[in-house]
Design a protein around this motif. Structure first.
Motif, PDB file in Angstrom:
ATOM      1  N   VAL A  30      -5.153  11.969  16.552  1.00  0.00           N
ATOM      2  CA  VAL A  30      -4.203  10.906  16.899  1.00  0.00           C
ATOM      3  C   VAL A  30      -3.809  10.068  15.688  1.00  0.00           C
ATOM      4  O   VAL A  30      -2.723   9.500  15.646  1.00  0.00           O
ATOM      5  N   ASP A  31      -4.706  10.006  14.690  1.00  0.00           N
ATOM      6  CA  ASP A  31      -4.405   9.194  13.513  1.00  0.00           C
ATOM      7  C   ASP A  31      -3.958  10.047  12.354  1.00  0.00           C
ATOM      8  O   ASP A  31      -3.555   9.534  11.320  1.00  0.00           O
ATOM      9  N   ASP A  32      -4.049  11.367  12.529  1.00  0.00           N
ATOM     10  CA  ASP A  32      -3.828  12.250  11.377  1.00  0.00           C
ATOM     11  C   ASP A  32      -2.377  12.654  11.225  1.00  0.00           C
ATOM     12  O   ASP A  32      -2.041  13.456  10.360  1.00  0.00           O
ATOM     13  N   PHE A  33      -1.498  12.049  12.038  1.00  0.00           N
ATOM     14  CA  PHE A  33      -0.098  12.470  11.901  1.00  0.00           C
ATOM     15  C   PHE A  33       0.459  12.063  10.547  1.00  0.00           C
ATOM     16  O   PHE A  33       1.479  12.556  10.104  1.00  0.00           O
ATOM     17  N   LYS A  34      -0.289  11.204   9.864  1.00  0.00           N
ATOM     18  CA  LYS A  34       0.149  10.840   8.517  1.00  0.00           C
ATOM     19  C   LYS A  34       0.076  12.059   7.584  1.00  0.00           C
ATOM     20  O   LYS A  34       0.741  12.116   6.568  1.00  0.00           O
ATOM     21  N   PRO A  72     -11.935  10.370  12.750  1.00  0.00           N
ATOM     22  CA  PRO A  72     -12.165   9.301  13.724  1.00  0.00           C
ATOM     23  C   PRO A  72     -11.000   8.311  13.659  1.00  0.00           C
ATOM     24  O   PRO A  72     -10.585   7.941  12.565  1.00  0.00           O
ATOM     25  N   PRO A  73     -10.432   7.944  14.815  1.00  0.00           N
ATOM     26  CA  PRO A  73      -9.266   7.041  14.792  1.00  0.00           C
ATOM     27  C   PRO A  73      -9.653   5.672  14.236  1.00  0.00           C
ATOM     28  O   PRO A  73     -10.681   5.135  14.585  1.00  0.00           O
ATOM     29  N   TYR A 132     -11.340   5.138  24.637  1.00  0.00           N
ATOM     30  CA  TYR A 132     -12.130   4.667  23.497  1.00  0.00           C
ATOM     31  C   TYR A 132     -12.549   5.859  22.634  1.00  0.00           C
ATOM     32  O   TYR A 132     -12.466   5.814  21.407  1.00  0.00           O
ATOM     33  N   ASP A 133     -12.939   6.959  23.285  1.00  0.00           N
ATOM     34  CA  ASP A 133     -13.374   8.137  22.524  1.00  0.00           C
ATOM     35  C   ASP A 133     -12.198   8.804  21.824  1.00  0.00           C
ATOM     36  O   ASP A 133     -12.341   9.427  20.779  1.00  0.00           O
ATOM     37  N   ILE A 134     -11.004   8.672  22.407  1.00  0.00           N
ATOM     38  CA  ILE A 134      -9.825   9.348  21.831  1.00  0.00           C
ATOM     39  C   ILE A 134      -9.155   8.462  20.771  1.00  0.00           C
ATOM     40  O   ILE A 134      -8.898   8.898  19.654  1.00  0.00           O
TER      41      ILE A 134
END
Ligand code: SF4
Length: 483
Positions: A146-150, A170-171, A208-210
């Motif tokens: 979810v955070d790696d779209f960068k 990890p987000p 929270y886990d996602i």
């Protein structure tokens, strides 16, 4: 095929082109064709993105293609004609996971038919089930969290060299106004995500886990972003979103900052309507009620998921609020904002929910008369505390309760709509259907989830225009009127 199949699921929102009528499409196509032709000459690869799930995920999709466009890739609407298909997935509940897998497998079959080149899967399903996806669907070329779209352009360079690319961190980040965004919504409305993640830890929820812990964006970054995409052109509607918008600022400023943020946005005079979505009753302050009541441009529409009303179930859900507090809050809101439309969402079939608990919920809904209501059956999500709760409810009982509750809400919605008969409502025109009837929304209808106003008019109306509509007929969830 993929696009048609996706549209038939109804979960993938129609692109601007599909919403436009033939006349508008022709001019748009001429315009687009020109742009694409210009852009494509130096560029080889056409990208198409399929955005699943909620508006928060849609913002991530807009950031993904915004980044790729800024790197020179061509963005095309139709997955069928793309070299690279990106599927930004949802994995909140069972149905969403099943749908994401369905769509990934459709893309895999297109890949096998050499109709698309590469397949990228990102978002919540990727974050949650990366190892399973890698093992079960080896045709996927890249998997991003979810955070790696960068890292999306790095991922595309790798897969274009026929190297697999996996990035699941990890987000912990949140986007800023400096990140390029390419709108996937019609130009008259947009979403602004003010925070990522959530601290509430509801016992049934995997967020929270996602998505990780709450991360509020700096107030200045949000204001700059709104200024940037408002530019000279005043938007019709701005939708403020997060997992829990009412928690905005508590992590970064040590106090709830949503009222202050909303007032600052109103001062910008950048949108006719400012709509607040995804609030939590536990963090809904008197100051927030006063801000919504006092600011003309804030829609008198409150999205307030209560999930249940039985104290026993609320406590098992770890909602950290009880029935009396919810009732008091709703009374305060209705007293302070008499014409407010209250939207809520509830879960039926939570472990341990007895007929008595369910009837308490039904009775509360009958008494409260929510103007808008979404109901879901409890989805047993691994990794959440409720997954291991005793007294899991049988699917048959869950469906029977959902059906009973939605039939009650249908009657309530009919009654709510009848109040508008003969009234004139400010309506945002959204599109023109084939039959020359326009469709629109009032301030009491959020995009994509609530009712529609069918507008009969001899005038030529355009999407994004506000018109006064006299309501001449009412349906279960929709209104009919003339302008
Ligand atoms: S408020 Fe509860 S249900 Fe909503 S995202 Fe947070 S933990 Fe999940």
């Amino acid at each position: 095929m993929l696009r048609k199949a996706l549209l038939s699921t109804g979960r993938v929102s129609k692109s601007r082109g599909e919403r436009l009528n033939s006349k508008e499409k022709k001019s748009e196509l001429r315009f687009r064709f020109f742009i694409i032709q210009t852009i494509m000459i130096p560029l080889k690869h056409k990208i198409s993105i399929i955005s699943l799930g909620c508006a928060r995920n849609l913002v991530d999709s807009e950031l993904i293609i915004g980044k790729l466009k800024s790197k020179g890739f061509a963005i095309v609407e139709d997955a069928d004609s793309a070299d690279i298909v990106i599927i930004n997935t949802c994995a909140f509940i069972e149905d969403a996971k099943r749908e994401a897998i369905d769509i990934i497998l459709k893309a895999v079959s297109l890949k096998k038919e050499r109709r698309i080149g590469k397949l990228v899967v990102c978002g919540c399903l990727a974050q949650r089930y990366c190892e399973k996806l890698k093992k079960d669907i080896p045709e996927i070329d890249a998997i991003l969290g979810v955070d790696d779209f960068k890292n999306i352009s790095k991922a595309l360079s790798s897969i274009l060299r026929n190297e697999k690319f996996i990035a699941i961190n990890p987000p912990g980040g949140i986007y800023s106004d400096k990140d390029p965004r390419l709108a996937l919504t019609p130009s008259h409305y947009t979403y602004v995500k003010v925070a990522e993640g959530c601290e509430n830890r509801c016992s049934y929820c995997a967020i929270y886990d996602i998505r990780g812990k709450l991360r509020s964006r700096p107030l200045s970054s949000i204001i700059s972003e709104i200024k940037a995409f408002s530019g000279q052109k005043r938007r019709a509607e701005l939708n403020i979103i997060a997992q829990d918008t009412t928690s905005y600022g508590i992590d970064r400023y040590g106090k709830f900052m949503l009222p202050k943020l909303l007032k600052k946005i109103c001062q910008l005079k950048c949108a006719h309507w400012i709509r607040l979505l995804y609030t939590h009753p536990r963090h809904f302050t008197d100051e927030l009620i006063d801000t919504i009541a006092g600011e003309h441009s804030i829609c008198k529409y409150i999205d307030l998921p209560i999930q249940h009303i039985s104290d026993k179930i609320l406590s098992r859900m770890n909602r950290r609020i009880n029935a009396r507090q919810i009732e008091t809050l709703i009374k305060k809101i209705r007293d302070r904002i008499p014409d407010v439309a209250l939207r809520t969402s509830v879960i039926v079939g939570f472990p341990g929910e007895t007929e008595r608990d369910f009837n308490e919920l039904l009775d509360f809904i009958r008494r409260t008369q929510f103007e808008r209501l979404g109901a879901f059956i409890y989805s047993r999500e691994e990794g959440t505390p409720a997954y291991n709760f005793k007294n899991q409810i049988a699917m048959g009982t869950k469906n029977r309760r959902l059906d009973k509750l939605m039939r009650l809400q249908q009657e309530i919605s009919k009654g709510v709509n009848r109040h508008f008969l003969g009234k004139r409502l400010e309506t945002l025109v959204e599109a023109r259907s084939e039959k020359g009837i326009y469709t629109g929304r009032t301030q009491y209808d959020a995009p994509e989830v609530d009712g529609t106003v069918f507008i009969h008019s001899k005038k030529s109306l355009r999407p994004g225009q506000f018109v006064n509509v006299e309501i001449t007929d009412t349906l279960e969830y929709d209104l009919v009127g003339k302008n």
